[in-house]
Design a protein around this motif. Structure first.
Motif, PDB file in Angstrom:
ATOM      1  N   PHE A   1     -26.391  -1.638  45.296  1.00 61.34           N
ATOM      2  CA  PHE A   1     -25.663  -1.158  44.115  1.00 61.34           C
ATOM      3  C   PHE A   1     -26.453  -1.435  42.838  1.00 61.34           C
ATOM      4  O   PHE A   1     -26.446  -0.641  41.902  1.00 61.34           O
ATOM      5  N   SER A   2     -27.135  -2.568  42.808  1.00 63.80           N
ATOM      6  CA  SER A   2     -27.881  -2.900  41.591  1.00 63.80           C
ATOM      7  C   SER A   2     -28.978  -1.885  41.309  1.00 63.80           C
ATOM      8  O   SER A   2     -29.337  -1.657  40.153  1.00 63.80           O
ATOM      9  N   THR A   3     -29.520  -1.267  42.343  1.00 62.48           N
ATOM     10  CA  THR A   3     -30.554  -0.248  42.127  1.00 62.48           C
ATOM     11  C   THR A   3     -29.943   1.135  41.922  1.00 62.48           C
ATOM     12  O   THR A   3     -30.572   1.993  41.300  1.00 62.48           O
ATOM     13  N   LEU A   4     -28.725   1.340  42.442  1.00 62.29           N
ATOM     14  CA  LEU A   4     -28.099   2.664  42.362  1.00 62.29           C
ATOM     15  C   LEU A   4     -27.311   2.886  41.069  1.00 62.29           C
ATOM     16  O   LEU A   4     -27.160   4.032  40.634  1.00 62.29           O
ATOM     17  N   LEU A   5     -26.789   1.822  40.496  1.00 61.27           N
ATOM     18  CA  LEU A   5     -25.932   1.978  39.306  1.00 61.27           C
ATOM     19  C   LEU A   5     -26.755   2.439  38.101  1.00 61.27           C
ATOM     20  O   LEU A   5     -27.753   1.810  37.741  1.00 61.27           O
ATOM     21  N   PRO A   6     -26.331   3.520  37.487  1.00 62.44           N
ATOM     22  CA  PRO A   6     -26.984   3.933  36.238  1.00 62.44           C
ATOM     23  C   PRO A   6     -26.754   2.886  35.150  1.00 62.44           C
ATOM     24  O   PRO A   6     -25.795   2.107  35.207  1.00 62.44           O
ATOM     25  N   SER A   7     -27.598   2.866  34.170  1.00 65.59           N
ATOM     26  CA  SER A   7     -27.497   1.843  33.123  1.00 65.59           C
ATOM     27  C   SER A   7     -26.244   2.010  32.273  1.00 65.59           C
ATOM     28  O   SER A   7     -25.778   1.056  31.661  1.00 65.59           O
ATOM     29  N   SER A   8     -25.671   3.217  32.234  1.00 66.65           N
ATOM     30  CA  SER A   8     -24.477   3.437  31.411  1.00 66.65           C
ATOM     31  C   SER A   8     -23.194   3.199  32.207  1.00 66.65           C
ATOM     32  O   SER A   8     -22.120   3.599  31.765  1.00 66.65           O
ATOM     33  N   MET A   9     -23.295   2.548  33.341  1.00 63.65           N
ATOM     34  CA  MET A   9     -22.137   2.348  34.210  1.00 63.65           C
ATOM     35  C   MET A   9     -22.110   0.905  34.695  1.00 63.65           C
ATOM     36  O   MET A   9     -23.137   0.293  34.903  1.00 63.65           O
ATOM     37  N   TRP A  10     -20.899   0.370  34.882  1.00 54.39           N
ATOM     38  CA  TRP A  10     -20.759  -0.969  35.452  1.00 54.39           C
ATOM     39  C   TRP A  10     -19.474  -1.042  36.273  1.00 54.39           C
ATOM     40  O   TRP A  10     -18.519  -0.301  36.015  1.00 54.39           O
TER      41      TRP A  10
END
Length: 179
Positions: free
Chosen positions: A105-114
């Motif tokens: 998930f840490s590699t898949l999550l876009p920077s504008s999302m959490w």
């Protein structure tokens, strides 16, 4: 008719005969007493030996019972420890699965999302999160296809909040295989 014994030797012979039979009778009684005493002694000795053998067997039985109880306790302890080890291994595998998923998930999550919530059930997980853009939510959903730990997923809810962020809920099934 009366007979008179004038010969003293007959009286002596009768007395000797009487004394002989009295001695034989006394000797028989003495011999019988000696035999009975010997038999009683042998029986007592045999009883004492049997009592000693019984005491030895009782001690051996107590030792074997103690060993058996210790063996049963050791087997129960081994069973408990085996169950704990199996549970530990299951928990470890379960936790490793979560670790691998979170690393992916840490590699898949876009920077504008959490992500704000991560709930796990027996066969599924549900994710809730926030995003600044709707496209990031769609991109994250599409990238979940590359995660081998999840087999099917669906976007359950996407809503725009008053502060302008998109909140989303995603439900996924755990894969049956562990990669």
């Amino acid at each position: 008719m009366y007979q008179v014994n004038l010969l003293p030797w007959r009286i002596q012979v009768q007395r000797r005969r009487g004394a002989f039979w009295l001695r034989v009778f006394a000797l028989q009684w003495a011999l019988m007493l000696v035999v009975l005493t010997v038999i009683m002694g042998l029986l007592r000795q045999q009883q004492a030996q049997r009592h000693e053998a019984l005491l030895v067997l009782v001690r051996q039985q107590a030792e074997l019972t103690d060993r058996h109880q210790r063996l049963q306790q050791a087997m129960a302890r081994l069973s408990r420890l085996t169950a704990l080890a199996e549970q530990h291994d299951k928990n470890l595998a379960y936790n490793r699965r979560y670790l691998r998923l979170l690393q992916q998930f840490s590699t898949l999550l876009p920077s504008s999302m959490w992500l704000i919530a991560f709930e796990s059930k027996a066969q599924s997980i549900s994710l809730r999160g926030l995003s600044r853009r709707y496209e990031a939510v769609v991109q994250f959903e599409q990238q979940l296809a590359t995660v081998p730990l999840l087999q099917s997923y669906r976007l359950a809810d996407v809503a725009r909040r008053q502060d302008g962020l998109f909140s989303f809920a995603l439900v996924a099934q755990w894969s049956r295989r562990d990669d």
